[in-house]
Design a protein around this motif. Structure first.
Motif, PDB file in Angstrom:
ATOM      1  N   ALA A 372       0.847  -1.191   0.000  1.00  0.00           N
ATOM      2  CA  ALA A 372       0.000   0.000   0.000  1.00  0.00           C
ATOM      3  C   ALA A 372       0.879   1.235   0.000  1.00  0.00           C
ATOM      4  O   ALA A 372       1.745   1.390   0.830  1.00  0.00           O
ATOM      5  N   THR A 373       0.679   2.044  -0.941  1.00  0.00           N
ATOM      6  CA  THR A 373       1.514   3.229  -1.017  1.00  0.00           C
ATOM      7  C   THR A 373       0.669   4.451  -0.709  1.00  0.00           C
ATOM      8  O   THR A 373      -0.547   4.406  -0.722  1.00  0.00           O
ATOM      9  N   GLY A 374       1.367   5.488  -0.411  1.00  0.00           N
ATOM     10  CA  GLY A 374       0.675   6.745  -0.161  1.00  0.00           C
ATOM     11  C   GLY A 374      -0.090   7.137  -1.423  1.00  0.00           C
ATOM     12  O   GLY A 374       0.458   7.110  -2.511  1.00  0.00           O
ATOM     13  N   GLN A 375      -1.327   7.485  -1.269  1.00  0.00           N
ATOM     14  CA  GLN A 375      -2.118   7.791  -2.455  1.00  0.00           C
ATOM     15  C   GLN A 375      -1.826   9.206  -2.915  1.00  0.00           C
ATOM     16  O   GLN A 375      -2.521  10.137  -2.561  1.00  0.00           O
ATOM     17  N   LYS A 376      -0.807   9.343  -3.669  1.00  0.00           N
ATOM     18  CA  LYS A 376      -0.526  10.684  -4.177  1.00  0.00           C
ATOM     19  C   LYS A 376      -0.959  10.749  -5.629  1.00  0.00           C
ATOM     20  O   LYS A 376      -2.142  10.866  -5.909  1.00  0.00           O
ATOM     21  N   THR A 377      -0.031  10.637  -6.498  1.00  0.00           N
ATOM     22  CA  THR A 377      -0.442  10.659  -7.902  1.00  0.00           C
ATOM     23  C   THR A 377      -0.040   9.342  -8.525  1.00  0.00           C
ATOM     24  O   THR A 377       1.021   9.217  -9.096  1.00  0.00           O
ATOM     25  N   THR A 378      -0.872   8.364  -8.354  1.00  0.00           N
ATOM     26  CA  THR A 378      -0.505   7.050  -8.842  1.00  0.00           C
ATOM     27  C   THR A 378      -1.101   6.752 -10.211  1.00  0.00           C
ATOM     28  O   THR A 378      -0.879   5.702 -10.765  1.00  0.00           O
ATOM     29  N   LYS A 379      -1.872   7.664 -10.682  1.00  0.00           N
ATOM     30  CA  LYS A 379      -2.489   7.386 -11.971  1.00  0.00           C
ATOM     31  C   LYS A 379      -1.434   7.467 -13.078  1.00  0.00           C
ATOM     32  O   LYS A 379      -0.678   8.412 -13.166  1.00  0.00           O
ATOM     33  N   VAL A 380      -1.393   6.456 -13.856  1.00  0.00           N
ATOM     34  CA  VAL A 380      -0.418   6.449 -14.944  1.00  0.00           C
ATOM     35  C   VAL A 380      -1.166   6.500 -16.261  1.00  0.00           C
ATOM     36  O   VAL A 380      -1.947   5.627 -16.569  1.00  0.00           O
TER      37      VAL A 380
ATOM     38  N   PRO B   5       5.906   2.373   3.572  1.00  0.00           N
ATOM     39  CA  PRO B   5       5.942   3.672   2.912  1.00  0.00           C
ATOM     40  C   PRO B   5       5.567   4.745   3.929  1.00  0.00           C
ATOM     41  O   PRO B   5       4.543   4.636   4.598  1.00  0.00           O
ATOM     42  N   LYS B   7       4.668   8.584   4.643  1.00  0.00           N
ATOM     43  CA  LYS B   7       4.210   9.787   3.946  1.00  0.00           C
ATOM     44  C   LYS B   7       5.372  10.749   3.939  1.00  0.00           C
ATOM     45  O   LYS B   7       5.896  11.116   4.983  1.00  0.00           O
ATOM     46  N   GLY B  54       4.516  11.549 -14.542  1.00  0.00           N
ATOM     47  CA  GLY B  54       4.079  10.350 -13.841  1.00  0.00           C
ATOM     48  C   GLY B  54       4.281   9.061 -14.593  1.00  0.00           C
ATOM     49  O   GLY B  54       3.888   7.998 -14.121  1.00  0.00           O
ATOM     50  N   GLN B  55       4.906   9.145 -15.749  1.00  0.00           N
ATOM     51  CA  GLN B  55       5.111   7.937 -16.541  1.00  0.00           C
ATOM     52  C   GLN B  55       6.477   7.311 -16.291  1.00  0.00           C
ATOM     53  O   GLN B  55       7.429   8.015 -15.971  1.00  0.00           O
ATOM     54  N   ARG B 218       7.457   1.608  -6.792  1.00  0.00           N
ATOM     55  CA  ARG B 218       6.561   2.110  -5.753  1.00  0.00           C
ATOM     56  C   ARG B 218       6.788   3.606  -5.503  1.00  0.00           C
ATOM     57  O   ARG B 218       5.838   4.386  -5.472  1.00  0.00           O
ATOM     58  N   ARG B 221       5.582   5.837  -8.321  1.00  0.00           N
ATOM     59  CA  ARG B 221       4.132   6.083  -8.312  1.00  0.00           C
ATOM     60  C   ARG B 221       3.727   6.963  -7.147  1.00  0.00           C
ATOM     61  O   ARG B 221       2.957   7.899  -7.311  1.00  0.00           O
ATOM     62  N   SER B 222       4.246   6.655  -5.950  1.00  0.00           N
ATOM     63  CA  SER B 222       3.757   7.390  -4.790  1.00  0.00           C
ATOM     64  C   SER B 222       4.231   8.840  -4.809  1.00  0.00           C
ATOM     65  O   SER B 222       3.563   9.707  -4.268  1.00  0.00           O
ATOM     66  N   HIS B 223       5.356   9.106  -5.432  1.00  0.00           N
ATOM     67  CA  HIS B 223       5.821  10.486  -5.521  1.00  0.00           C
ATOM     68  C   HIS B 223       5.341  11.163  -6.801  1.00  0.00           C
ATOM     69  O   HIS B 223       5.671  12.324  -7.035  1.00  0.00           O
ATOM     70  N   GLY B 224       4.635  10.435  -7.623  1.00  0.00           N
ATOM     71  CA  GLY B 224       4.142  11.008  -8.871  1.00  0.00           C
ATOM     72  C   GLY B 224       5.253  11.470  -9.795  1.00  0.00           C
ATOM     73  O   GLY B 224       5.101  12.418 -10.551  1.00  0.00           O
ATOM     74  N   ASP B 242       5.640   1.965 -18.172  1.00  0.00           N
ATOM     75  CA  ASP B 242       4.443   2.178 -18.989  1.00  0.00           C
ATOM     76  C   ASP B 242       4.791   2.131 -20.461  1.00  0.00           C
ATOM     77  O   ASP B 242       4.027   1.659 -21.278  1.00  0.00           O
TER      78      ASP B 242
END
Lengths: 388, 355
Positions: A372-380, B5, B7, B54-55, B218, B221-224, B242
């Motif tokens: 589970a990761t921090g829900q920041k910007t995970t949308k790819v 993880p 924050k 984010g890619q 991980r 993604r979590s840091h965008g 991706d």
């Protein structure tokens, strides 16, 4: 992990037998037991693959067979002759029959000698006359695919990695060895070159009736060339057996973890199973009992107290684990191996073992758990064309 | 050890992704030529690619493909920049023409890099704490105490056990896997927009490699963050990106969504490379499919398609005029005049020379 023990040995038919091999290195911080009571047999004409991560003792084991490292204890038998205690002179003769190739192809060649001289270095040491060497040199070079005239006078630094490895193989081959020990022969090479060298080793093995010990960390490479596989961890044997059994139905949790860690060229999956946690413990102070227990998902108290012996899990497959992934099947092999007087030669080589259907309770690899990761910007998103 | 993880600490910078759909990085006609006594090596020769916010982009290729030089050129780390031409637009600014002082502001803060050998890229005589906090103190101007707290958070985030003690360690006191975790923590310290990981796991054992790859994906993604993951190993890129770009002899051979490139590769080189990779399901003693020949001379590459001399499908058109990057799918481009047919899920073409 494991253990010591001899349940997995094949006895007298083997070309190379290693028994209870111990190799220790004194260091500033104490004595490192690089190889700790490792036993195995290599049958003539077969390839034994030794896999494991760095520090597992796989290279030390290979070097110890040639006595490049001093053995602390153990017995090594080659073609019926005990070679662990023979004189240096006898060992020098034996090294004609047991040749080795190394990881760093360029580094293992004399930088100031021409390719045509390098490949017959062994013959020169053995006292072969010059004319014989010249003929042998040309023959060997063509056997390893460097027949073209232009290679003969090149120096190692003028060769690519793959060509240099061919020279090293030729040098080993020139002495017509019976046993070839390959220590990470392709790990420094690119994929396309790696495939060429692997095919070459396979061809030469068939042509010259070689027996091969193939040491590598890459599980895919070992799978491609091996008949039997020995999995090592921190100086101990984890698992041994027919390559198909070990890869398709690993019994030791470490073997399972190794296979699960191999990245797949399958974009959807990535890996086959969950990751192994933790780091390799210090070889100066290996864990008590089973050395793998500190990272093992199945470890229990018993693993700390008692070192697991090597037991037969199913015909042709042996593991040193108190809680193997498949149940121990044979009552006979349930005796701890160190109490066994004489290892029973097990008829594995000829019989293709078909595991009993009732015993093949295979743990299904659990899908990789995404932490589970921090829900920041995970949308790819898949964006517009990234290339043109 | 558990990888919890945490924050992450204050977003002190403006390096937060804007969330806009635009690309964070646009590489246009990038060339990196290196002068050597043997002639000019065309390490990167006319490469263009985009990377979105984010890619994760994977860049694969064998040694000599130019993948690492490309990463250095993007960072502006090529000596003298003399041999680089083209454009590297990072958030709209061309890094190649930016004065060094301004580029230095971007290094470590907005673009961070993780290298292959964590043993050599960490300073051996400086404790972990200073290496971790140096960038924060410089770029973000945080206090010593704040930097210490943040360093602890970062080490926890990347799964370093007992972080208080580890901060006082020197790099040689850490294992290879731990050093790479420290490198990643260092890279994350200033919340970069783009992380470039150049062969980050090549020096590591397979079980540790697995941990580091999971960790990179991980945190990416979590840091965008956007990420460029460079590797010689196709499989490393396959499950964790991706999009994928395949390089050969300084050029792009194929690029597209990772699923497409690995699921339905079109370029003959990608095909051949996938077939030559030994897998853990390889049939015993079955000959490896291989690519004959070797890389072309980088100082004098063949005209047209650089893979043509080794390709079983090449004909005269491949050398003259040669292929250009052509779209073969929604997100899939290939530089091949004789591409493999789609739907060839199983890669046994029979076209490659066997042994």
């Amino acid at each position: 992990m494991a253990g010591s023990g001899t349940a997995h040995l094949r006895g007298e038919e083997a070309l190379l037998s290693v028994r209870e091999l111990v190799v220790e290195y004194p260091t500033g911080g104490g004595v490192v037991q690089a190889v700790s009571k490792v036993s195995f047999d290599v049958l003539p004409g077969k390839t034994l693959g030794i896999v494991g991560e760095s520090g597992c003792g796989k290279s030390t084991t290979g070097r110890a067979v040639l006595r490049l490292d001093r053995l602390t204890a153990g017995e090594i038998t080659f073609a019926g002759e005990r070679i662990d205690g023979v004189s240096e002179n006898r060992m020098r003769e034996l090294r004609r029959s047991i040749q080795m190739i190394f990881q760093d192809p360029v580094g293992s060649l004399n930088p100031r000698r021409a390719v045509k001289d390098i490949v017959v270095e062994g013959l020169a040491v053995a006292g072969a006359p010059k004319s014989e060497r010249a003929t042998a040199s040309a023959e060997v070079l063509s056997q390893v695919g460097l027949g073209s005239e232009r290679f003969a006078d090149m120096l190692p630094r003028q060769l690519s990695g793959g060509q240099a490895q061919r020279v090293a193989i030729g040098r080993a081959l020139a002495l017509r060895p019976r046993l070839l020990i390959c220590d990470e022969p392709v790990s420094a090479l690119d994929v396309s070159v790696q495939a060429q060298i692997l095919n070459l080793i396979e061809e030469l093995k068939a042509e010259f009736d070689l027996t091969v010990v193939f040491i590598a960390h890459d599980l895919g490479v070992v799978r491609a060339v091996s008949d039997d596989v020995l999995v090592m961890y921190l100086g101990k044997v984890c698992e041994f057996g027919d390559a198909d059994l070990v890869y398709d139905q690993p019994a030791h949790p470490y073997t399972r973890a190794l296979l699960d860690s191999v990245p797949l060229t399958d974009a959807a999956r990535g890996f086959t199973g969950p990751a192994l946690e933790g780091d390799l413990p210090s070889p100066l102070a290996p864990p008590s009992g089973c050395r793998f227990r500190t990272r093992c998902p199945r470890a229990e108290e018993r693993c700390e107290a008692e070192e697991p012996p090597v037991l037969e899990i199913r015909p042709g497959q042996f593991a040193a684990c108190h809680f193997p992934l498949t149940p121990v099947t044979l009552a006979a092999s349930a005796t701890p191996a160190d109490t066994a007087v004489e290892p029973e030669p097990t008829p594995i080589a000829d019989a293709t073992p078909t595991p009993d259907a009732t015993l093949t309770a295979q743990p299904t690899p659990t899908p990789e758990a995404e932490p589970a990761t921090g829900q920041k910007t995970t949308k790819v998103r898949s964006g517009p064309d990234a290339t043109e | 050890m558990s990888i919890e993880p945490v924050k992450s600490a204050p977003q002190a910078t403006s390096a937060e992704p804007t969330g806009s759909a635009g690309p964070v990085l646009q590489v246009r006609n990038l060339r990196a030529y290196i002068g050597t006594p043997r002639g000019v090596v065309r390490a990167v020769d006319d490469v263009s690619l985009d990377l979105d916010h984010g890619q994760a982009l994977g860049v694969v290729g064998e040694s000599g493909s130019g993948k690492s030089v490309m990463a250095r050129a993007i960072m502006g780390l090529m000596p003298g920049r003399s041999g680089c031409s083209g454009e590297v637009l990072f958030q709209g600014r061309d890094l190649l023409s930016l004065p060094r002082r301004q580029r230095a502001e971007i290094w470590g803060k907005q673009i961070a890099m993780v290298f292959q050998d964590p043993g050599r890229s960490l300073n051996p005589v400086v404790r972990v704490e200073r290496q971790l906090t140096e960038g924060m103190r410089r770029h973000l101007g945080v206090s010593r105490g704040e930097a210490h707290t943040r360093a602890l958070d970062l080490l926890r985030e990347v799964g370093v056990p007992d972080p208080e003690r580890r901060l006082r360690n020197y790099p040689h006191e850490l294992s290879g896997g731990m050093r790479q975790r420290v490198m990643i923590a260092t890279a994350l310290a200033c919340e970069p927009t783009l992380l470039i990981a150049d062969e980050p796991t090549t020096a590591l054992d397979v079980t540790v490699q697995r941990q580091i790859l999971d960790l990179l994906r991980r945190v990416q993604r979590s840091h965008g963050m956007s990420m460029i993951l460079i590797s010689h190993d196709l499989a490393i890129v396959a499950g964790r990106t991706d999009r994928t770009a395949v390089m050969y002899a300084g050029r792009l051979a194929e690029a597209g969504s990772t699923g497409e490139v690995f699921g339905a590769p079109r370029h003959r080189y990608t095909h051949a490379l996938l077939e030559a990779t030994p897998t853990i399901t390889h049939e015993r003693h079955a000959p490896m499919r291989l690519i004959t020949g070797s890389l072309p001379d980088p100082t004098d590459p063949p005209a047209g398609c650089r893979f043509a001399p080794r390709c079983a499908h090449a004909d005269t058109a491949c050398s003259d005029p040669g292929p250009t990057m052509t779209s073969v799918g929604a997100d899939h481009q290939v530089a091949c005049l004789r591409p493999a047919q789609t739907g060839t899920e199983n890669l046994t073409g029979g076209e490659l020379v066997g042994r």
